[in-house]
Design a protein around this motif. Structure first.
Motif, PDB file in Angstrom:
ATOM      1  N   VAL A 115      42.439  44.950  34.276  1.00 50.34           N
ATOM      2  CA  VAL A 115      42.379  43.497  34.193  1.00 50.34           C
ATOM      3  C   VAL A 115      43.545  43.077  33.320  1.00 50.34           C
ATOM      4  CG1 VAL A 115      41.030  41.514  33.420  1.00 50.34           C
ATOM      5  CG2 VAL A 115      39.869  43.499  34.440  1.00 50.34           C
ATOM      6  N   LYS A 116      44.575  42.523  33.957  1.00 46.84           N
ATOM      7  CA  LYS A 116      45.777  42.100  33.225  1.00 46.84           C
ATOM      8  C   LYS A 116      45.535  40.704  32.669  1.00 46.84           C
ATOM      9  CE  LYS A 116      50.791  41.695  33.464  1.00 46.84           C
ATOM     10  NZ  LYS A 116      50.857  40.657  32.485  1.00 46.84           N
ATOM     11  N   THR A 117      45.575  40.610  31.362  1.00 46.90           N
ATOM     12  CA  THR A 117      45.392  39.313  30.721  1.00 46.90           C
ATOM     13  C   THR A 117      46.734  38.638  30.496  1.00 46.90           C
ATOM     14  OG1 THR A 117      45.415  40.340  28.532  1.00 46.90           O
ATOM     15  CG2 THR A 117      43.245  39.983  29.552  1.00 46.90           C
ATOM     16  N   ASN A 118      46.657  37.352  30.245  1.00 50.65           N
ATOM     17  CA  ASN A 118      47.831  36.555  29.924  1.00 50.65           C
ATOM     18  C   ASN A 118      47.949  36.499  28.410  1.00 50.65           C
ATOM     19  OD1 ASN A 118      49.081  33.942  29.033  1.00 50.65           O
ATOM     20  ND2 ASN A 118      49.497  33.791  31.222  1.00 50.65           N
ATOM     21  N   LEU A 119      49.129  36.773  27.893  1.00 45.65           N
ATOM     22  CA  LEU A 119      49.372  36.795  26.446  1.00 45.65           C
ATOM     23  C   LEU A 119      48.868  35.535  25.747  1.00 45.65           C
ATOM     24  CD1 LEU A 119      50.822  37.988  23.927  1.00 45.65           C
ATOM     25  CD2 LEU A 119      52.872  36.835  24.715  1.00 45.65           C
ATOM     26  N   MET A 120      48.970  34.395  26.395  1.00 46.17           N
ATOM     27  CA  MET A 120      48.624  33.129  25.755  1.00 46.17           C
ATOM     28  C   MET A 120      47.146  32.765  25.870  1.00 46.17           C
ATOM     29  SD  MET A 120      51.533  32.333  24.546  1.00 46.17           S
ATOM     30  CE  MET A 120      51.410  30.636  24.080  1.00 46.17           C
ATOM     31  N   THR A 121      46.427  33.367  26.833  1.00 47.32           N
ATOM     32  CA  THR A 121      45.012  33.020  27.013  1.00 47.32           C
ATOM     33  C   THR A 121      44.077  34.195  26.743  1.00 47.32           C
ATOM     34  OG1 THR A 121      45.156  33.460  29.395  1.00 47.32           O
ATOM     35  CG2 THR A 121      45.474  31.178  28.659  1.00 47.32           C
ATOM     36  N   GLY A 122      44.572  35.405  26.838  1.00 52.04           N
ATOM     37  CA  GLY A 122      43.747  36.566  26.540  1.00 52.04           C
ATOM     38  C   GLY A 122      42.592  36.736  27.506  1.00 52.04           C
ATOM     39  N   LEU A 123      41.495  37.208  26.980  1.00 50.68           N
ATOM     40  CA  LEU A 123      40.295  37.454  27.788  1.00 50.68           C
ATOM     41  C   LEU A 123      39.627  36.111  28.069  1.00 50.68           C
ATOM     42  CD1 LEU A 123      38.416  39.483  29.147  1.00 50.68           C
ATOM     43  CD2 LEU A 123      37.234  39.735  26.971  1.00 50.68           C
ATOM     44  N   ASP A 124      40.004  35.518  29.186  1.00 55.25           N
ATOM     45  CA  ASP A 124      39.444  34.233  29.572  1.00 55.25           C
ATOM     46  C   ASP A 124      38.337  34.450  30.604  1.00 55.25           C
ATOM     47  OD1 ASP A 124      40.858  34.869  31.882  1.00 55.25           O
ATOM     48  OD2 ASP A 124      42.327  33.265  31.636  1.00 55.25           O
ATOM     49  N   GLU A 125      37.823  33.371  31.166  1.00 59.19           N
ATOM     50  CA  GLU A 125      36.706  33.488  32.103  1.00 59.19           C
ATOM     51  C   GLU A 125      37.071  34.323  33.327  1.00 59.19           C
ATOM     52  OE1 GLU A 125      33.330  30.786  34.335  1.00 59.19           O
ATOM     53  OE2 GLU A 125      35.242  29.836  33.822  1.00 59.19           O
ATOM     54  N   ALA A 126      38.242  34.095  33.904  1.00 61.05           N
ATOM     55  CA  ALA A 126      38.647  34.849  35.094  1.00 61.05           C
ATOM     56  C   ALA A 126      38.752  36.348  34.788  1.00 61.05           C
ATOM     57  CB  ALA A 126      39.974  34.311  35.631  1.00 61.05           C
ATOM     58  N   ALA A 127      39.344  36.696  33.654  1.00 62.21           N
ATOM     59  CA  ALA A 127      39.464  38.106  33.270  1.00 62.21           C
ATOM     60  C   ALA A 127      38.086  38.712  33.006  1.00 62.21           C
ATOM     61  CB  ALA A 127      40.357  38.241  32.042  1.00 62.21           C
ATOM     62  N   TYR A 128      37.227  37.953  32.355  1.00 56.71           N
ATOM     63  CA  TYR A 128      35.858  38.415  32.099  1.00 56.71           C
ATOM     64  C   TYR A 128      35.131  38.712  33.411  1.00 56.71           C
ATOM     65  CZ  TYR A 128      30.830  37.646  31.679  1.00 56.71           C
ATOM     66  OH  TYR A 128      29.472  37.751  31.817  1.00 56.71           O
ATOM     67  N   LEU A 129      35.206  37.790  34.353  1.00 53.43           N
ATOM     68  CA  LEU A 129      34.499  37.969  35.626  1.00 53.43           C
ATOM     69  C   LEU A 129      35.041  39.177  36.388  1.00 53.43           C
ATOM     70  CD1 LEU A 129      34.120  34.249  36.737  1.00 53.43           C
ATOM     71  CD2 LEU A 129      32.306  35.804  35.931  1.00 53.43           C
ATOM     72  N   LYS A 130      36.342  39.375  36.354  1.00 53.20           N
ATOM     73  CA  LYS A 130      36.923  40.546  37.025  1.00 53.20           C
ATOM     74  C   LYS A 130      36.460  41.833  36.341  1.00 53.20           C
ATOM     75  CE  LYS A 130      41.161  42.758  38.569  1.00 53.20           C
ATOM     76  NZ  LYS A 130      42.622  42.706  38.619  1.00 53.20           N
ATOM     77  N   ALA A 131      36.502  41.870  35.005  1.00 51.30           N
ATOM     78  CA  ALA A 131      36.070  43.071  34.269  1.00 51.30           C
ATOM     79  C   ALA A 131      34.593  43.363  34.544  1.00 51.30           C
ATOM     80  CB  ALA A 131      36.323  42.884  32.779  1.00 51.30           C
ATOM     81  N   LEU A 132      33.767  42.337  34.517  1.00 52.56           N
ATOM     82  CA  LEU A 132      32.334  42.515  34.770  1.00 52.56           C
ATOM     83  C   LEU A 132      32.120  43.076  36.176  1.00 52.56           C
ATOM     84  CD1 LEU A 132      29.444  42.116  33.739  1.00 52.56           C
ATOM     85  CD2 LEU A 132      29.532  39.791  34.681  1.00 52.56           C
ATOM     86  N   SER A 133      32.822  42.523  37.148  1.00 53.06           N
ATOM     87  CA  SER A 133      32.666  43.001  38.515  1.00 53.06           C
ATOM     88  C   SER A 133      33.119  44.453  38.662  1.00 53.06           C
ATOM     89  CB  SER A 133      33.420  42.047  39.446  1.00 53.06           C
ATOM     90  OG  SER A 133      34.290  42.674  40.263  1.00 53.06           O
ATOM     91  N   LEU A 134      34.200  44.829  37.980  1.00 51.47           N
ATOM     92  CA  LEU A 134      34.669  46.217  38.049  1.00 51.47           C
ATOM     93  C   LEU A 134      33.677  47.178  37.406  1.00 51.47           C
ATOM     94  CD1 LEU A 134      38.462  45.712  37.288  1.00 51.47           C
ATOM     95  CD2 LEU A 134      37.466  46.541  39.443  1.00 51.47           C
ATOM     96  N   LEU A 135      33.097  46.773  36.300  1.00 51.26           N
ATOM     97  CA  LEU A 135      32.142  47.651  35.604  1.00 51.26           C
ATOM     98  C   LEU A 135      30.826  47.766  36.377  1.00 51.26           C
ATOM     99  CD1 LEU A 135      32.771  46.751  31.876  1.00 51.26           C
ATOM    100  CD2 LEU A 135      33.288  48.909  33.024  1.00 51.26           C
ATOM    101  N   GLN A 136      30.532  46.783  37.196  1.00 51.79           N
ATOM    102  CA  GLN A 136      29.275  46.825  37.972  1.00 51.79           C
ATOM    103  C   GLN A 136      29.467  47.347  39.382  1.00 51.79           C
ATOM    104  OE1 GLN A 136      28.035  42.715  37.484  1.00 51.79           O
ATOM    105  NE2 GLN A 136      26.857  43.241  35.670  1.00 51.79           N
ATOM    106  N   ALA A 137      30.732  47.537  39.797  1.00 52.00           N
ATOM    107  CA  ALA A 137      31.011  48.001  41.164  1.00 52.00           C
ATOM    108  C   ALA A 137      30.966  49.525  41.227  1.00 52.00           C
ATOM    109  CB  ALA A 137      32.390  47.511  41.587  1.00 52.00           C
ATOM    110  N   PRO A 138      30.546  50.048  42.366  1.00 49.64           N
ATOM    111  CA  PRO A 138      30.571  51.505  42.513  1.00 49.64           C
ATOM    112  C   PRO A 138      31.986  52.036  42.380  1.00 49.64           C
ATOM    113  CG  PRO A 138      29.481  50.434  44.387  1.00 49.64           C
ATOM    114  CD  PRO A 138      30.070  49.365  43.532  1.00 49.64           C
ATOM    115  N   VAL A 139      32.082  53.233  41.830  1.00 50.08           N
ATOM    116  CA  VAL A 139      33.392  53.865  41.649  1.00 50.08           C
ATOM    117  C   VAL A 139      33.792  54.553  42.929  1.00 50.08           C
ATOM    118  CG1 VAL A 139      34.649  55.573  40.305  1.00 50.08           C
ATOM    119  CG2 VAL A 139      32.939  54.164  39.215  1.00 50.08           C
TER     120      VAL A 139
END
Length: 155
Positions: free
Chosen positions: A131-155
């Motif tokens: 999950v590539k974050t933007n230097l100026m916004t960091g872990l924002d809602e879009a990054a959070y949702l992507k990370a959550l989906s990756l952690l909950q998705a089958p490997v």
């Protein structure tokens, strides 16, 4: 589940041309929105944190856990990507993550949250979990949702 976590550009979003505010504990202040989303992610997944930031050498693992808990994060498992202290010359974040992915510590249920553009050179399975974050916004809602989906998705 494992979260490979950077600090600058993820939790600290102060532009490089401005001084970074310090928190009462003596470390840089975290962006409130980024901290909120990291807290949500940890609550939803109970992921272990593997700190990849170069700031990792500033404190011991126990001190990092205390600092993060004092900032409201529910830390259950914590480690550093390696124990190099000081940082090993010539060892890039990209190399450290690839070495982690080839080590016994590797967890296929991982996500990388980082703004480091060098990670475009990760192997395909690493890029897919970055999950590539933007230097100026960091872990924002879009990054959070992507990370959550990756952690909950089958490997």
């Amino acid at each position: 589940m494992t979260l490979l976590l950077d600090i600058d550009g993820v939790l600290v979003t102060t532009p490089s041309w401005r001084p970074v505010p310090q928190a009462a504990d003596g470390f840089m202040a975290f962006d409130k929105t980024a901290l909120h989303y990291l807290s949500l992610l940890l609550s939803a997944t109970q992921a272990a944190i593997v700190l990849t930031s170069t700031h990792r050498i500033r404190y011991s693992e126990q001190d990092w856990v205390a600092l993060l808990r004092n900032r409201g994060l529910d830390i259950t498992r914590f480690s550093k990507i390696n124990t190099g202290n000081p940082l090993q010359p010539g060892l890039s974040r990209l190399t450290e993550i690839i070495q982690w992915m080839e080590s016994p510590a590797y967890d296929p249920w991982f996500v990388i949250i980082d703004d480091d553009a060098s990670l475009h050179d990760l192997p395909a399975h690493g890029q897919a979990r970055w999950v590539k974050t933007n230097l100026m916004t960091g872990l924002d809602e879009a990054a959070y949702l992507k990370a959550l989906s990756l952690l909950q998705a089958p490997v």
